[in-house]
Design an enzyme around this catalytic site. Structure first.
Site, short mmCIF file in Angstrom:
data_model
loop_
_atom_site.label_atom_id
_atom_site.label_comp_id
_atom_site.label_asym_id
_atom_site.label_seq_id
_atom_site.Cartn_x
_atom_site.Cartn_y
_atom_site.Cartn_z
N TYR A 1 0.80 -1.23 0.00
CA TYR A 1 0.00 0.00 0.00
C TYR A 1 0.83 1.28 0.00
CZ TYR A 1 -3.62 -3.39 1.18
OH TYR A 1 -4.46 -4.47 1.15
N HIS B 1 -9.33 0.88 -5.29
CA HIS B 1 -8.41 0.04 -4.53
C HIS B 1 -6.99 0.42 -4.90
CE1 HIS B 1 -11.64 -2.32 -3.03
NE2 HIS B 1 -12.11 -2.42 -4.25
C1 DQA Z 1 -7.79 -2.54 -0.56
C2 DQA Z 1 -7.89 -4.00 -1.02
C3 DQA Z 1 -8.67 -4.82 -0.02
O1 DQA Z 1 -8.73 -6.18 -0.44
C4 DQA Z 1 -8.00 -4.78 1.34
O2 DQA Z 1 -8.77 -5.49 2.29
C5 DQA Z 1 -7.74 -3.40 1.81
C6 DQA Z 1 -7.23 -2.42 0.84
C7 DQA Z 1 -6.90 -1.70 -1.51
O3 DQA Z 1 -6.99 -0.48 -1.43
O4 DQA Z 1 -6.11 -2.25 -2.28
O5 DQA Z 1 -7.87 -3.08 2.97
O6 DQA Z 1 -9.10 -1.99 -0.59
#
Ligand code: DQA
Length: 154
Positions: free
Chosen positions: A26, A104
């Protein structure tokens, strides 16, 4: 009278830990920095934004209803793991009828299989996945410049 479009930036569960949680997936940017950058983007796009994050499904439901009732023109929504589990958030977006772009940071389709299903996507205008934090800016751009504009289809 000219009224600025208002767009809500909504982040769900665990996104308060951005910058700290799994930075290899992330990134190292915090939620605060992401939101500050989005305020700058909003300025250049000529729209107003409000940001909200919660780890609680009900609080997110309440915020979507509040923004819909206040006449916000759309929402940029990263529900986090609620993406894959929350019928409540799906029903809320459908019921509030507010144009929502699902974002995402990671490409959920290249990750574990349980991330390949979004309960939210079918009630959203569209989805951006895997473009990192730029996904939020791109979704904001769509709300600012495309949503509500006259589309010529013929
Ligand atoms: C997310 C992807 C989701 O699967 C995960 O649970 C997250 C972050 C993303 O931003 O890539 O918390 O939403």
């Amino acid at each position: 009278m000219f009224v600025m479009k208002k767009i809500g930036i909504l982040n769900g569960v665990n996104l308060n830990r951005l910058g700290l949680r799994e930075p290899e997936i992330y990134g190292k940017t915090t939620l605060e920095d992401l939101e500050n950058n989005l305020f700058e983007t909003a300025k250049t796009l000529g729209v107003e934004i409000e940001c909200f994050q919660s780890n609680h499904e009900g609080a997110l439901v309440d915020k979507i209803c509040e923004w819909a009732d206040k006449g916000f023109s759309g929402i940029v929504f990263n529900p986090g793991a609620f993406t894959h589990t929350s019928i409540a958030l799906r029903d809320c977006i459908a019921g509030c009828n507010i144009p929502t772009v699902e974002v995402h940071i990671s490409n959920v389709y290249t990750r574990e299989e349980f991330r390949h299903t979004s309960l939210i996507a079918p009630v959203c205008i569209g989805q951006i996945a895997g473009l990192g934090l730029a996904g939020y800016d791109l979704a904001l751009f769509w709300h600012a410049n495309v949503n509500g504009a006259l589309l010529v289809t013929k």
